[in-house]
Write an enzyme that holds these catalytic residues in place. Sequence first.
Site, mmCIF file in Angstrom:
data_model
loop_
_atom_site.group_PDB
_atom_site.id
_atom_site.type_symbol
_atom_site.label_atom_id
_atom_site.label_comp_id
_atom_site.label_asym_id
_atom_site.label_seq_id
_atom_site.Cartn_x
_atom_site.Cartn_y
_atom_site.Cartn_z
ATOM 1 N N CYS A 3 0.870 -1.181 0.000
ATOM 2 C CA CYS A 3 0.000 0.000 0.000
ATOM 3 C C CYS A 3 0.908 1.231 0.000
ATOM 4 O O CYS A 3 2.080 1.127 -0.352
ATOM 5 C CB CYS A 3 -0.983 -0.014 1.174
ATOM 6 S SG CYS A 3 -0.266 0.183 2.813
ATOM 7 N N CYS A 16 -1.410 0.520 7.335
ATOM 8 C CA CYS A 16 -2.837 0.175 7.485
ATOM 9 C C CYS A 16 -3.188 -1.066 6.660
ATOM 10 O O CYS A 16 -3.314 -2.162 7.201
ATOM 11 C CB CYS A 16 -3.738 1.340 7.058
ATOM 12 S SG CYS A 16 -3.600 2.817 8.078
ATOM 13 N N ARG A 17 -3.334 -0.885 5.361
ATOM 14 C CA ARG A 17 -3.862 -1.955 4.515
ATOM 15 C C ARG A 17 -2.891 -3.113 4.316
ATOM 16 O O ARG A 17 -3.263 -4.277 4.502
ATOM 17 C CB ARG A 17 -4.274 -1.388 3.159
ATOM 18 C CG ARG A 17 -5.403 -0.379 3.277
ATOM 19 C CD ARG A 17 -5.650 0.366 1.994
ATOM 20 N NE ARG A 17 -4.539 1.283 1.719
ATOM 21 C CZ ARG A 17 -4.388 1.965 0.604
ATOM 22 N NH1 ARG A 17 -5.273 1.826 -0.383
ATOM 23 N NH2 ARG A 17 -3.363 2.781 0.435
ATOM 24 N N SER A 18 -1.660 -2.820 3.918
ATOM 25 C CA SER A 18 -0.738 -3.926 3.612
ATOM 26 C C SER A 18 -0.326 -4.723 4.853
ATOM 27 O O SER A 18 -0.257 -5.955 4.775
ATOM 28 C CB SER A 18 0.472 -3.454 2.808
ATOM 29 O OG SER A 18 1.181 -2.434 3.442
ATOM 30 N N ASP A 73 -8.273 3.379 1.532
ATOM 31 C CA ASP A 73 -7.351 3.761 2.601
ATOM 32 C C ASP A 73 -8.168 4.239 3.804
ATOM 33 O O ASP A 73 -8.872 5.239 3.705
ATOM 34 C CB ASP A 73 -6.422 4.869 2.119
ATOM 35 C CG ASP A 73 -5.296 5.169 3.091
ATOM 36 O OD1 ASP A 73 -5.387 4.753 4.263
ATOM 37 O OD2 ASP A 73 -4.328 5.822 2.675
ATOM 38 N N ASN A 85 2.401 1.478 4.329
ATOM 39 C CA ASN A 85 2.680 0.202 4.988
ATOM 40 C C ASN A 85 2.361 0.261 6.482
ATOM 41 O O ASN A 85 3.059 -0.313 7.304
ATOM 42 C CB ASN A 85 4.130 -0.227 4.741
ATOM 43 C CG ASN A 85 4.428 -1.674 5.121
ATOM 44 O OD1 ASN A 85 5.532 -1.978 5.549
ATOM 45 N ND2 ASN A 85 3.474 -2.565 4.974
#
Length: 166
Positions: free
Chosen positions: A16, A21-23, A133, A19
């Site tokens: 993301c 939140c999402r990934s 996000d 690095n």
Amino acid sequence: MTIITKEDPYKIVFVCLGNICRSPTAEGVFQHLVNERGLQSYFYVDSAGTSAYHIGELANSKSRETAREYGIELRSRARRFEDEDLQEFDLIVVMDKENLENIKALDPESNFKDKIVLLREYDPAPGDGEVPDPYYGGLDGFQNVFNIVKRSCKALLDELEEHVKS
């Protein structure tokens, strides 16, 4: 796709922007699913960001809190996606189209295009194809991201597990 073996684990990296939140959520969820299926020796799982904003930081506290509710600990520290990662990883799983373009820009000759995908390509309900996000949103945004990531990672692992040699 080739057979995935214990001797040559399949290397997957989730990407993301920062690095945090999402990934790292995808890394943690995918690793949790791998562990539940007893496939730890077949996969190497990592995450990275296309920016250098948060290098060395833990995942966002809201991401960690949401994952913890499901028994998943997000322990990774943010790192930047590097040119070498294009060659190192077997699959590069990106969260949104902007970061997909950032990764593709590192590969101007398109040598690695076949291993760069959007996570939501595996989502049974892909929506607009992007994992949103949640950084500036409330807990609902983090819950939504967790749900998207979990069902997408499950479908991805289902597909990859077909290539695991027992």
